[in-house]
Design an enzyme around this catalytic site. Structure first.
Site, PDB file in Angstrom:
ATOM      1  N   ASP A  46       0.804  -1.219   0.000  1.00 48.51           N
ATOM      2  CA  ASP A  46       0.000   0.000   0.000  1.00 48.51           C
ATOM      3  C   ASP A  46       0.843   1.276   0.000  1.00 48.51           C
ATOM      4  O   ASP A  46       0.348   2.350   0.326  1.00 48.51           O
ATOM      5  CB  ASP A  46      -0.922   0.005   1.220  1.00 48.51           C
ATOM      6  CG  ASP A  46      -0.141  -0.081   2.537  1.00 48.51           C
ATOM      7  OD1 ASP A  46       1.098  -0.184   2.490  1.00 48.51           O
ATOM      8  OD2 ASP A  46      -0.780  -0.032   3.610  1.00 48.51           O
ATOM      9  N   CYS A  73       4.881  -0.410   2.549  1.00 50.13           N
ATOM     10  CA  CYS A  73       5.337  -1.783   2.793  1.00 50.13           C
ATOM     11  C   CYS A  73       6.678  -1.850   3.510  1.00 50.13           C
ATOM     12  O   CYS A  73       6.866  -2.713   4.374  1.00 50.13           O
ATOM     13  CB  CYS A  73       5.379  -2.576   1.483  1.00 50.13           C
ATOM     14  SG  CYS A  73       6.532  -1.943   0.235  1.00 50.13           S
ATOM     15  N   HIS A  81       8.697  -4.518  -4.043  1.00 45.96           N
ATOM     16  CA  HIS A  81       7.932  -4.652  -2.810  1.00 45.96           C
ATOM     17  C   HIS A  81       8.845  -5.158  -1.695  1.00 45.96           C
ATOM     18  O   HIS A  81       9.836  -5.839  -1.949  1.00 45.96           O
ATOM     19  CB  HIS A  81       6.790  -5.649  -3.042  1.00 45.96           C
ATOM     20  CG  HIS A  81       5.930  -5.898  -1.849  1.00 45.96           C
ATOM     21  ND1 HIS A  81       5.171  -4.914  -1.258  1.00 45.96           N
ATOM     22  CD2 HIS A  81       5.712  -7.034  -1.119  1.00 45.96           C
ATOM     23  CE1 HIS A  81       4.510  -5.425  -0.229  1.00 45.96           C
ATOM     24  NE2 HIS A  81       4.831  -6.699  -0.121  1.00 45.96           N
TER      25      HIS A  81
END
Length: 287
Positions: free
Chosen positions: A152, A155, A271
């Site tokens: 979001d 992370c 990520h």
């Protein structure tokens, strides 16, 4: 700013320009191969990967050579070593004066993703599976496994939060990160430049960057991780599939926080995940 720092900034600007030129070449290569020719598109992806790996190796070697020739620059040395081993930079926080340009770029990227063929998606998905398999092996040796973190924009901070033994909010981590960076501007300014053009930003731009850390869901990267290691006085280990473990904040003796950096997850983007102890699995029955 001394000559070594100027030389470093010039090298980083050149690296950014070379990366930009390579991406333009890759774009041209992709346009030259019809999407209907699946075998050529498959070979194209392999050629692109080789070109990117070759340039990344060249830049890493130049960064390593610079570090070896400038041992007196202790702060620069540690950051350069991290950058030579890995690329931790996610999308940087938006700077006010470049907001429109970044929005246009984001729109172009969305348009490009919409045009990605099924063949390309298949290969990217294969990269993701391969990355996950390698990480599972690396983590397994450490008796760890991946712990998913919500993608979001927070992370990296959420992964840090998950690793801490005490309760802290993501908002607090962001505020403390920005506060540390604002109080140590001179430590971070040599490495603060436009990731696309290599242009060096000024002090006001850096303070605006810090404000974005506090106020927006901006992605965290190398600068923020270094600041957090000082704020928490704790080493931070970052595990990648194809690079050695990088430890940021090695000067601290606390038990390291462990993050996993992934290139092909989160809609095939970058990520951070956390880790947890590997769950014991029951041995299979033999009868």
């Amino acid at each position: 700013m001394d000559d070594s720092q100027r030389e470093y900034q010039r090298m980083i600007r050149r690296h950014n320009c070379e990366n930009k030129e390579l991406q333009a070449l890759i774009h041209s290569m992709k346009n030259s191969v019809p999407k209907s020719e699946k075998s050529r598109r498959k070979q194209l992806l392999l050629d692109v990967a080789r070109l990117e790996a070759k340039l990344e190796q060249k830049h890493s070697q130049e960064l390593e050579k610079f570090r070896d020739s400038n041992p007196e620059m202790s702060i620069l040395e540690t950051v350069t070593e991290d950058l030579a081993k890995m690329d931790l930079e996610n999308k940087p926080p938006h700077l006010t004066r470049t907001q429109r340009r970044r929005e246009r770029r984001a729109a172009l990227e969305r348009e490009h993703r919409e045009r990605i063929t099924g063949v390309e998606l298949e290969h990217l998905a294969a990269f993701r599976r391969n990355e996950e398999e390698k990480l599972a092996v690396i983590l397994g040796v450490k008796n760890l496994e991946m712990k998913d973190i919500r993608p979001d924009g927070h992370c990296m901070y959420r992964a840090i939060q998950d690793q801490l033994v005490y309760s802290v909010t993501v908002e607090s981590l962001r505020n403390r990160t920005a506060d540390y960076m604002q109080k140590h501007v001179d430590d971070f300014m040599p490495f603060f430049s436009d990731p696309e053009t290599g242009d060096v930003y000024g002090r006001d731009d850096f303070l605006s960057y810090c404000n974005d850390i506090m106020c927006n869901a901006s992605w965290g990267g190398q600068l923020e991780l270094r600041a957090l290691s000082h704020v928490l006085q704790t080493p931070i280990e970052v595990i990648q599939a194809d690079s050695p473990v990088v430890v940021i904040g090695e000067e601290y003796t606390a038990k390291p926080l462990v993050l996993v950096y992934m290139r092909y997850t989160c809609n095939l983007g970058e990520h951070y995940n956390s880790v947890k102890p590997l769950e014991a699995r029951a041995a299979p029955r033999l009868f």
